[in-house]
Design an enzyme around this catalytic site. Structure first.
Site, PDB file in Angstrom:
ATOM      1  N   HIS A  89       0.903  -1.195  -0.034  1.00 47.65           N
ATOM      2  CA  HIS A  89      -0.007  -0.150  -0.055  1.00 47.65           C
ATOM      3  C   HIS A  89       0.749   1.048  -0.058  1.00 47.65           C
ATOM      4  O   HIS A  89       0.700   2.253  -0.905  1.00 47.65           O
ATOM      5  CB  HIS A  89      -1.093  -0.029   1.228  1.00 47.65           C
ATOM      6  N   GLU A  90       1.951   1.483   0.883  1.00 52.01           N
ATOM      7  CA  GLU A  90       2.429   2.533   1.190  1.00 52.01           C
ATOM      8  C   GLU A  90       3.460   2.848  -0.273  1.00 52.01           C
ATOM      9  O   GLU A  90       3.684   3.871  -0.509  1.00 52.01           O
ATOM     10  CB  GLU A  90       3.432   2.548   2.354  1.00 52.01           C
ATOM     11  N   HIS A  93       1.692   4.424  -2.666  1.00 49.72           N
ATOM     12  CA  HIS A  93       1.679   6.068  -2.582  1.00 49.72           C
ATOM     13  C   HIS A  93       3.019   6.512  -3.220  1.00 49.72           C
ATOM     14  O   HIS A  93       3.273   7.435  -3.990  1.00 49.72           O
ATOM     15  CB  HIS A  93       1.751   6.659  -1.296  1.00 49.72           C
TER      16      HIS A  93
END
Length: 305
Positions: A89-90, A93
């Site tokens: 997920h990170e 980003h």
């Protein structure tokens, strides 16, 4: 939050996570995976992996608006499946920031909050697809399906409830009414009943949950989680089904776009049109299919639910 599977989750080292994420995100292409592997290497300086004394909890990606400065990721990796998913997920980003910074002038390099949760959830969806395809243990498959169900429930369904609640209490205030704890508790309880239906039993103090959601105390943001996961799931499906062309369309038209056009236009160019009901219907279809697959696997091993 009653887990449907307990006591079956294996532990994953950070090295395991790096390997699984790199393989799971291969559909995004060699360039993407090369950047991903660079960033996931602790020696690169992109990521602070483990919990430490006085370190804040959770995980966070800070994409610096400068072409020659890589993102910085704060993590608290704890060897759980959730930690593996959070890593993917990170880095969604982080690589969104890398592509935008390298392809847009500074004024357009920062992407809008509406687009912020799409790259991250697309990564998670691709990783889950990969892990499900590779899993050879029924309990592990059930755990992964449970995680997908909870992700959709918490991020699309529950965050929509949050956004609806946020809209209603703002409208109440704008009509000149005071925002009291009694009003907010009552409104929140009524909305839980409305959203979860007559079979859901409110627990003690469930109506107070709104107090612990920090987003309600500043700007409108929670809806972007729901639209973000809806879009991320749709993009992951498109990339899985159509391969390189869909991946290139997503990277070129969204990850590289920053805020160079209106966000709905950027997303439409990447392959998802949120001005139609199609992405929402697709996400709900996925939820239904996942329930059916979970039920089938569970019944085969443990008997009827």
């Amino acid at each position: 939050y009653n887990a449907m599977m307990e006591g079956v989750e294996p532990e994953y080292s950070y090295e395991d996570a790096r390997d699984m994420i790199a393989k799971g995100l291969e559909p995004l292409g060699e360039e993407y995976v090369a950047l991903l592997e660079e960033g996931m290497d602790p020696a690169s300086g992109w990521i602070d992996v483990y919990p430490n004394e006085d370190k804040r909890s959770g995980a966070y990606s800070n994409g610096v608006l400068a072409k020659d400065v890589h993102p910085f990721i704060l993590h608290n990796f704890d060897n759980s499946l959730d930690a593996v998913s959070t890593t993917a997920h990170e880095f969604g980003h982080a690589l969104h920031s890398v592509y935008s910074n390298r392809n847009q002038p500074p004024i357009y390099a920062g992407y809008t909050t509406f687009l912020a949760e799409i790259a991250s959830t697309c990564n998670e969806a691709l990783l889950t697809n990969y892990m499900l395809a590779k899993a050879d243990d029924v309990d592990v498959k059930l755990m992964l399906l449970n995680q997908r169900l909870e992700s959709i429930r918490l991020t699309i369904f529950r965050q929509t409830l949050f956004a609806d609640f946020e809209l209603r209490f703002h409208e109440h205030a704008e009509a000149g009414n005071p925002l009291t704890a009694e009003f907010l508790n009552s409104l929140y309880a009524d909305m839980i009943k409305e959203y979860y239906g007559p079979s859901f039993e409110l627990g003690p103090d469930d109506e107070c949950e709104w107090m612990f959601i920090p987003h309600f105390f500043y700007n409108f943001y929670v809806f972007t989680y729901a639209t973000g996961l809806t879009s991320g799931l749709a993009l992951a499906d498109e990339i899985t089904e159509k391969g390189d062309d869909a991946a290139r369309r997503y990277i070129d038209n969204m990850l590289k776009a920053g805020s160079s056009a209106p966000p709905l236009e950027i997303l439409r160019n990447a392959g998802v049109d949120l001005e139609t009901p199609a992405p929402i219907i697709s996400a709900m279809d996925m939820f239904e299919e996942t329930v059916e697959e979970f039920d089938k696997l569970w019944s085969k091993k443990y008997g009827s639910m």
